[in-house]
Design a protein around this motif. Structure first.
Motif, short mmCIF file in Angstrom:
data_model
loop_
_atom_site.label_atom_id
_atom_site.label_comp_id
_atom_site.label_asym_id
_atom_site.label_seq_id
_atom_site.Cartn_x
_atom_site.Cartn_y
_atom_site.Cartn_z
N LEU A 189 0.83 -1.21 0.00
CA LEU A 189 0.00 0.00 0.00
C LEU A 189 0.86 1.26 0.00
CD1 LEU A 189 -2.95 0.70 -0.04
CD2 LEU A 189 -2.98 0.58 2.44
N GLU A 190 1.92 1.24 0.76
CA GLU A 190 2.84 2.39 0.81
C GLU A 190 3.38 2.72 -0.58
OE1 GLU A 190 7.35 3.11 2.37
OE2 GLU A 190 6.01 2.01 3.72
N PHE A 191 3.81 1.69 -1.32
CA PHE A 191 4.35 1.93 -2.66
C PHE A 191 3.26 2.31 -3.65
CE2 PHE A 191 8.12 -0.30 -1.03
CZ PHE A 191 9.06 0.65 -1.41
N LEU A 192 2.09 1.71 -3.54
CA LEU A 192 1.00 2.06 -4.44
C LEU A 192 0.59 3.52 -4.24
CD1 LEU A 192 -0.97 1.18 -6.62
CD2 LEU A 192 -2.49 0.36 -4.80
N LYS A 193 0.59 3.97 -3.00
CA LYS A 193 0.20 5.35 -2.72
C LYS A 193 1.18 6.37 -3.31
CE LYS A 193 -2.70 4.65 1.30
NZ LYS A 193 -2.95 5.01 2.70
N LYS A 194 2.38 5.95 -3.62
CA LYS A 194 3.36 6.87 -4.21
C LYS A 194 2.96 7.33 -5.61
CE LYS A 194 7.30 5.25 -1.54
NZ LYS A 194 7.68 6.45 -0.84
N ILE A 195 2.05 6.62 -6.25
CA ILE A 195 1.61 7.04 -7.57
C ILE A 195 0.27 7.79 -7.53
CG2 ILE A 195 2.94 5.24 -8.74
CD1 ILE A 195 0.25 3.80 -9.26
N GLU A 196 -0.16 8.18 -6.35
CA GLU A 196 -1.41 8.93 -6.24
C GLU A 196 -1.46 10.19 -7.11
OE1 GLU A 196 -2.83 9.72 -2.30
OE2 GLU A 196 -3.39 7.63 -2.01
N PRO A 197 -0.35 10.90 -7.34
CA PRO A 197 -0.44 12.06 -8.23
C PRO A 197 -1.02 11.71 -9.62
CG PRO A 197 1.59 12.17 -7.01
CD PRO A 197 0.98 10.82 -6.71
N VAL A 198 -0.79 10.49 -10.08
CA VAL A 198 -1.36 10.06 -11.36
C VAL A 198 -2.88 9.99 -11.24
CG1 VAL A 198 -1.50 8.16 -13.02
CG2 VAL A 198 0.70 8.81 -12.06
N PHE A 199 -3.37 9.50 -10.10
CA PHE A 199 -4.81 9.38 -9.91
C PHE A 199 -5.51 10.73 -9.90
CE2 PHE A 199 -3.68 5.53 -7.02
CZ PHE A 199 -3.36 4.77 -8.12
N GLU A 200 -4.76 11.76 -9.58
CA GLU A 200 -5.33 13.11 -9.46
C GLU A 200 -4.90 14.01 -10.62
OE1 GLU A 200 -3.72 14.10 -5.65
OE2 GLU A 200 -4.91 12.57 -4.65
N SER A 201 -4.45 13.43 -11.72
CA SER A 201 -3.82 14.22 -12.78
C SER A 201 -4.77 14.83 -13.80
CB SER A 201 -2.77 13.38 -13.50
OG SER A 201 -3.38 12.27 -14.12
N TYR A 202 -6.01 14.38 -13.84
CA TYR A 202 -6.94 15.01 -14.79
C TYR A 202 -7.33 16.39 -14.29
CZ TYR A 202 -7.51 10.62 -17.31
OH TYR A 202 -7.29 9.49 -18.05
N PRO A 203 -7.65 17.29 -15.21
CA PRO A 203 -8.01 18.65 -14.80
C PRO A 203 -9.29 18.67 -13.97
CG PRO A 203 -7.99 18.44 -17.22
CD PRO A 203 -7.68 17.10 -16.65
N LYS A 204 -9.40 19.66 -13.15
CA LYS A 204 -10.60 19.84 -12.32
C LYS A 204 -11.66 20.57 -13.15
CE LYS A 204 -8.41 18.67 -8.38
NZ LYS A 204 -7.57 17.60 -8.82
N GLU A 205 -12.05 19.94 -14.23
CA GLU A 205 -13.04 20.50 -15.14
C GLU A 205 -14.26 19.60 -15.16
OE1 GLU A 205 -11.01 20.83 -18.89
OE2 GLU A 205 -9.49 22.18 -18.06
N GLU A 206 -15.39 20.15 -15.50
CA GLU A 206 -16.67 19.44 -15.46
C GLU A 206 -16.64 18.13 -16.25
OE1 GLU A 206 -20.29 18.28 -14.38
OE2 GLU A 206 -19.23 19.99 -13.55
N GLU A 207 -16.06 18.13 -17.44
CA GLU A 207 -16.10 16.91 -18.27
C GLU A 207 -15.30 15.75 -17.66
OE1 GLU A 207 -15.00 19.93 -19.41
OE2 GLU A 207 -13.39 19.64 -20.86
N PHE A 208 -14.45 16.04 -16.70
CA PHE A 208 -13.67 14.99 -16.03
C PHE A 208 -14.25 14.60 -14.67
CE2 PHE A 208 -10.67 16.91 -18.96
CZ PHE A 208 -10.06 15.79 -19.52
N SER A 209 -15.31 15.24 -14.25
CA SER A 209 -15.81 15.01 -12.88
C SER A 209 -16.26 13.58 -12.64
CB SER A 209 -16.92 16.00 -12.53
OG SER A 209 -18.05 15.78 -13.34
#
Length: 103
Positions: free
Chosen positions: A47-67
């Motif tokens: 889990l510790e290593f998997l969490k290191k790639i969290e920035p990828v999970f949050e990489s889409y823009p904060k725009e409506e079409e990505f919500s």
């Protein structure tokens, strides 16, 4: 959201826990000379290593079409984290057994 719209994210979350989390955990335990970590230790390190790639999970823009996809990503991330913690991710558990048996 249609199933085909989240297909690639589904496949990624099917693979990332064991391909990234477990693989890096195994190397960490090997390099530390720990041949028989407990299941809990192994799951925590995965889990510790998997969490290191969290920035990828949050990489889409904060725009409506990505919500919608962002909501799905958050759901799958949390679901996978829980499966790892509780031992319900079968691939992670297989890799633990293999490491402990064959180091």
């Amino acid at each position: 959201m249609r199933n085909d719209e989240r297909f690639e994210i589904q496949r990624a979350f099917d693979l990332l826990p064991h391909v990234v989390g477990s693989s890096w955990a195994v190397i960490w335990f090997r390099m530390k000379g720990i041949k028989k970590p407990t299941r809990e230790e192994y799951r925590e390190k995965t889990l510790e290593f998997l969490k290191k790639i969290e920035p990828v999970f949050e990489s889409y823009p904060k725009e409506e079409e990505f919500s919608e996809i962002m909501k799905y990503i958050e759901y799958r991330k949390n679901d996978e984290y829980e499966k790892i913690k509780t031992g319900e991710n079968k691939e992670v558990e297989i890799r633990y057994d293999r490491y402990v048996d064959y180091g």
